[in-house]
Each structure stands twice: as structure tokens, then as C-alpha cells.
Motif scaffolding. Structure first.
Motif, PDB file in Angstrom:
ATOM      1  N   UNK A 150       0.802  -1.215   0.000  1.00 55.87           N
ATOM      2  CA  UNK A 150       0.000   0.000   0.000  1.00 55.87           C
ATOM      3  C   UNK A 150       0.837   1.268   0.000  1.00 55.87           C
ATOM      4  N   UNK A 151       2.115   1.132   0.271  1.00 56.10           N
ATOM      5  CA  UNK A 151       2.994   2.297   0.308  1.00 56.10           C
ATOM      6  C   UNK A 151       2.938   3.025  -1.038  1.00 56.10           C
ATOM      7  N   UNK A 152       2.858   4.311  -1.008  1.00 54.32           N
ATOM      8  CA  UNK A 152       2.807   5.203  -2.171  1.00 54.32           C
ATOM      9  C   UNK A 152       1.423   5.249  -2.845  1.00 54.32           C
ATOM     10  N   UNK A 153       0.455   4.489  -2.356  1.00 52.19           N
ATOM     11  CA  UNK A 153      -0.872   4.568  -2.957  1.00 52.19           C
ATOM     12  C   UNK A 153      -1.441   5.978  -2.799  1.00 52.19           C
ATOM     13  N   UNK A 154      -1.255   6.570  -1.608  1.00 53.42           N
ATOM     14  CA  UNK A 154      -1.794   7.900  -1.356  1.00 53.42           C
ATOM     15  C   UNK A 154      -1.173   8.950  -2.272  1.00 53.42           C
ATOM     16  N   UNK A 155       0.071   8.719  -2.689  1.00 48.24           N
ATOM     17  CA  UNK A 155       0.728   9.664  -3.583  1.00 48.24           C
ATOM     18  C   UNK A 155       0.011   9.761  -4.926  1.00 48.24           C
ATOM     19  N   UNK A 156      -0.514   8.616  -5.394  1.00 46.28           N
ATOM     20  CA  UNK A 156      -1.173   8.568  -6.690  1.00 46.28           C
ATOM     21  C   UNK A 156      -2.675   8.789  -6.599  1.00 46.28           C
ATOM     22  N   UNK A 157      -3.250   8.599  -5.422  1.00 54.33           N
ATOM     23  CA  UNK A 157      -4.712   8.625  -5.297  1.00 54.33           C
ATOM     24  C   UNK A 157      -5.291   9.980  -5.678  1.00 54.33           C
ATOM     25  N   UNK A 158      -4.606  11.065  -5.344  1.00 53.48           N
ATOM     26  CA  UNK A 158      -5.132  12.384  -5.675  1.00 53.48           C
ATOM     27  C   UNK A 158      -5.170  12.587  -7.184  1.00 53.48           C
ATOM     28  N   UNK A 159      -4.129  12.123  -7.889  1.00 52.38           N
ATOM     29  CA  UNK A 159      -4.134  12.209  -9.350  1.00 52.38           C
ATOM     30  C   UNK A 159      -5.237  11.344  -9.943  1.00 52.38           C
ATOM     31  N   UNK A 160      -5.486  10.179  -9.319  1.00 53.25           N
ATOM     32  CA  UNK A 160      -6.539   9.284  -9.796  1.00 53.25           C
ATOM     33  C   UNK A 160      -7.897   9.950  -9.667  1.00 53.25           C
ATOM     34  N   UNK A 161      -8.158  10.602  -8.530  1.00 48.75           N
ATOM     35  CA  UNK A 161      -9.428  11.300  -8.331  1.00 48.75           C
ATOM     36  C   UNK A 161      -9.573  12.446  -9.330  1.00 48.75           C
ATOM     37  N   UNK A 162      -8.493  13.174  -9.551  1.00 44.58           N
ATOM     38  CA  UNK A 162      -8.548  14.277 -10.512  1.00 44.58           C
ATOM     39  C   UNK A 162      -8.802  13.771 -11.922  1.00 44.58           C
ATOM     40  N   UNK A 163      -8.267  12.590 -12.236  1.00 47.98           N
ATOM     41  CA  UNK A 163      -8.434  12.006 -13.567  1.00 47.98           C
ATOM     42  C   UNK A 163      -9.902  11.730 -13.853  1.00 47.98           C
ATOM     43  N   UNK A 164     -10.566  10.968 -12.989  1.00 45.50           N
ATOM     44  CA  UNK A 164     -11.959  10.642 -13.304  1.00 45.50           C
ATOM     45  C   UNK A 164     -12.902  11.788 -12.996  1.00 45.50           C
ATOM     46  N   UNK A 165     -12.464  12.742 -12.153  1.00 48.61           N
ATOM     47  CA  UNK A 165     -13.297  13.902 -11.906  1.00 48.61           C
ATOM     48  C   UNK A 165     -13.368  14.842 -13.094  1.00 48.61           C
ATOM     49  N   UNK A 166     -12.360  14.771 -13.972  1.00 49.76           N
ATOM     50  CA  UNK A 166     -12.329  15.657 -15.132  1.00 49.76           C
ATOM     51  C   UNK A 166     -13.099  15.101 -16.321  1.00 49.76           C
ATOM     52  N   UNK A 167     -13.548  13.852 -16.234  1.00 46.66           N
ATOM     53  CA  UNK A 167     -14.272  13.246 -17.343  1.00 46.66           C
ATOM     54  C   UNK A 167     -15.735  13.682 -17.342  1.00 46.66           C
TER      55      UNK A 167
END
Length: 320
Positions: A150-167
């Protein structure tokens, strides 16, 4: 005596090789800490965050316009039919005492290599990864298992939320999101189901069979050619023929609603893509055999409020 020595000389390498295979097979598949990272994929119609382990497959979350986020494990090779892998979470030693109770669940087969997390447990699983927990998946065909960090998941999670939020949502996307979507395509001016359309319907029926009372919406579309009145009738016919095929395959008619808006708003320059019916699997009914949502919705299952703390990088052994 000489014969015995010759026999041992020939057989000893085979015995050692066999022992090595057994030892290797019993060991977990894992990547070193520095290589245990999460990759973000962003396309026009999909957002995906994944971690891959050599020989252990890929664990990921994905979403598409109009759909809720799903979680899955892609196995490295086909799994035996009728067997489901087991997924467990655990906090590394450096994170103990754990702030969240571990999850222990069976994954659900989509085919012989793709296994999904029950929808009601996707957010609890994501919350544990955000808190730094690790994941273990046991192969159903032996003693092998794979370790995802799970290490580093939080680093990418914000980009993941921004990705699908922009669709932007596609036309006629359910207002509250959906679990899945399939599209059945037609020839110009027709509403006949061809072989490819029936294959798509078969995939939809297999997925819907996993729930006791699925909510389904079928939306028929046309391209922009021809008179409006004809397109409205064709839109309705395309929705109806798909609904009838689903009912014939075993989906209860009272659980299927249809819509016939007529011309696809995106039909300009996309005629072939506009001649279709969309099958939306809507949220609202829990899956067969699944615990009610209240059973897992305690405060420990929700992501922490405010900015997500990024855990440090020490290694450790999860508490499986």
C-alpha cells in the motif's frame, strides 16, 4: 557399489531441482520496496491506478465516464473454473497498532483471469490502502500468494481522483453513477442483433446473473441521418430489442427500464458509434449473498477526512 554411485550422480540434480521448484512455489510473489509503486493510466474514456507484481498479476482500481469506481485483480494466468481467490488486508509492522480492522473477502470472477472486489467493499479497500495497509491475494489453485504494497498509494490517489473527476459523463449517463455499461451496435436503419451484439449481450447477462435483482436501463440511440420521426422510432426499437434479449436470457423484465431519446448528441462525425443501445447496470441493489451495506459502513471503513497523510517508507511484514 559403482552402480549405486552412478545412479546417485544422475538423480541428485533432479532431486535438488525438484526441491527448488517446491520452495519457489511456496514463496509469495512480491516486488522490492523500491519497485512497489502504483501507475496511473489516463485515456479518453478510462482512468486506472494499478500495481503489478511479476508472476503475481495486477491489482487496480478503474472508472469510466458515468460509472462508479471498481477494483479488480488480473491474474497472471487463467484460474480454475469455479474457484475464487481470497483477498486480505493487513497493516505493516511499522503501522501497528492498525487504525482500521483488516478485510477478508472472496473475489468474484468476471472470467478466468479477471476477478473483482464486491462493490460494497471497494471503498473500504481503498481506505485501507490510503492508510498504508498492504494486500495479500491467495491463488485458488495452490499455495501461492501475491503481496501488493500500500505504500505510495496515497501519492497517486489524488491524481486518480482528478483524472476521473475531469471526465464528462456520456449522454444519458445515470445521475447517480452505474456499476457497468455495455454498448450494442447496429447497422444503418436497423435494429437487428448480429453475432457481435449477441456476444456483448452474453457478457452483460453473465455479469447481471451475479445479483438477485439488478436495476438495468437500456437506452437506444441513432445517428443524425434521416427524419427525426424515423430516428425516434428506431431509437425505441433498438432499446426494445435489447430489452427483449435480456429478458429471454433470464433477466427479469420488471428490473429493466428503457429510454428512447432518439439522435445521439455526439452523432456528428461518429455515425457508426451512434447506432447503438447502451445497457446500464445501475446502483441500488446489493449483490446476491453479499452483506448489507450497513454491515461494513463503520467509521473505520471510510477514508480519513481532510488531506490524506502520506505514510513513511520503512518496510515491514503485514499482519495477515
Amino acid at each position: 557399489m559403482t552402480g549405486l554411485r552412478q545412479w546417485l550422480r544422475l538423480m541428485l540434480p533432479c532431486v535438488l531441482l525438484g526441491a527448488g521448484i517446491v520452495t519457489a512455489g511456496a514463496a509469495p510473489y512480491s516486488e522490492p520496496l523500491e519497485r512497489s509503486t502504483w501507475q496511473l493510466t489516463e485515456d479518453d474514456d478510462i482512468c486506472r491506478i494499478e500495481q503489478s507484481v511479476r508472476h503475481g498479476g495486477t491489482l487496480g482500481f478503474e472508472t469510466r465516464p458515468g460509472l462508479v469506481t471498481g477494483a479488480y485483480w488480473e491474474a497472471p494466468y487463467p484460474m480454475p473454473e469455479g474457484h475464487s481467490p481470497r483477498l486480505r488486508t493487513g497493516a505493516p509492522e511499522w503501522l501497528r497498532p492498525a487504525s482500521m480492522a483488516p478485510l477478508d473477502l472472496q473475489l468474484e470472477a468476471r472470467d478466468d483471469r479477471i476477478f473483482r472486489v464486491p462493490q460494497s467493499l471497494v471503498q473500504p479497500l481503498k481506505a485501507r490502502l490510503l492508510a498504508g495497509h498492504d494486500i495479500r491475494i491467495d491463488f485458488p489453485d495452490g499455495d501461492d500468494w501475491v503481496h501488493f504494497r500500500g505504500i505510495r498509494f496515497a501519492l497517486r490517489a489524488q491524481d486518480f481522483r482528478a483524472c476521473y473527476g475531469s471526465h464528462t459523463r456520456p449522454a444519458a449517463a445515470p445521475e447517480a453513477g452505474a456499476l457497468e455499461r455495455w454498448s450494442v451496435y447496429f447497422d444503418t436503419g436497423l435494429h437487428r442483433l448480429d453475432r457481435e451484439a449477441r456476444e456483448t449481450l452474453e457478457a452483460a447477462v453473465q455479469a447481471l446473473a451475479s445479483v438477485a435483482a439488478p436495476r438495468v436501463r437500456v437506452v437506444g440511440w441513432t445517428d443524425a441521418e434521416g427524419p427525426l420521426g424515423i430516428n425516434e422510432a428506431l431509437s425505441r426499437d433498438r432499446a426494445r430489442v435489447v430489452r427483449e434479449a435480456l429478458v429471454e436470457a433470464g433477466v427479469a423484465a420488471e428490473h429493466i427500464e428503457i429510454e428512447a431519446p432518439g439522435v445521439d448528441p455526439a452523432a456528428e462525425g461518429a455515425r457508426a458509434a451512434s447506432r447503438r443501445s447502451d445497457i446500464w447496470w445501475l446502483k441500488g441493489d446489493r449483490e446476491a449473498g453479499e452483506a448489507p451495506a450497513e454491515a461494513v459502513s463503520d467509521p473505520r471503513t471510510e477514508p480519513p477526512a481532510g488531506p490524506v497523510p502520506i505514510p513513511p517508507e520503512p518496510s515491514g511484514t503485514p499482519a495477515w
